[in-house]
Design an enzyme around this catalytic site. Sequence first.
Site: not given
Ligand code: R5P
Length: 325
Positions: A37, A96, A130, A192, A194, A223-224, A226-227
């Site tokens: 499970d 985060r 973080h 930056k 969001r 993470d993604t 994107g930043t």
């Molecule tokens: C944001 O405050 C963190 O320091 C990273 O820049 C952020 O978590 C990166 O996320 P991602 O790669 O999804 O843009």
Amino acid sequence: MEQLRVISGSANRSLAEEVAERLNVKLTPTEIKRFADGEIYVRILESIRGADVFVIQPTSSDANLNLMELLITIDALKRSSPQRITAIVPYYGYCRQDRKNKPREPISAKLVAKLLEAAGVNRVITFDLHVAQVQGFFDIHSDNLDLVPLYVEHILSKKLENIIFVAPDVGGTSRARAVAKIMHAPIAIIDKRRSEDTNKPIIENLIGDVKGKICIMVDDIIDTAGTITEAASLLKRKGAKEVYVYATHAVLSGNAIEKLENSEIKEIIFTNTIEIPKGKQIKKMKVISIAPFLAETIKRVHEGIPMGVVYENMYKKIEKTMKKC
Ligand code: R5P
């Protein structure tokens, strides 16, 4: 002195193995399995009675599974009468979610701290949280190790000239400033925000002049991607010569690798707080191991001697190298 024991969760076994080898100890065997499970089962396969136990488990993806496995491991340890349990969480998932941005939101980073304490851990060691304030969510001993000297050593070995450190968002300013201060280099900051509906990073403004310079961005998490990739494009548009990235935690969700591969970033340097699977490794990616540093930390915590000297020695070595440059 109590016996030193190192235990690995299943999230980053290669890091635990490297650390154990450096400490000249064998990893304490465990049995970790899942029931039909999905429930997790952990058993410690050797007696740890009276031992000083260090369990290594980043709560990286799958964050919930790895966190639960860590909590269950701590519970199994606690019921085996050790002297002390230290959780080494190289990447602290949920970090985060450290404050309420909107009404009725959770502060999940604090909840994780409380869960670790409730499970019975006596001490926690993390890397490059973080925000350092997350340490304050613990009422037990906690060490958040900063990796600035490791990054500086690596940057110096590259012998780059005309560099500027760039914070990819305002929150990352202190991280970029810490490295820049040691290297006597300037900093720039990216503005930056969001998007409200998609949560995608919107990167438009830059504070500072990067024209003709080698930009080194420093971030805690990719993470993604994107930043960092959007930030690299902005830097190039503003006339940067080359863009390098130093990031501690390679979360690398979704199509992050594709974005990094196709980005303006020349080289990206991660640490191994999170294990990067073979399929996610690309040519422009390098990995610095935290194992030597972590092994020294474990040794010092075990022997009850301060960590400050390790940092002092690293900074002395850096100063010497810088004088030669
Ligand atoms: C944001 O405050 C963190 O320091 C990273 O820049 C952020 O978590 C990166 O996320 P991602 O790669 O999804 O843009």
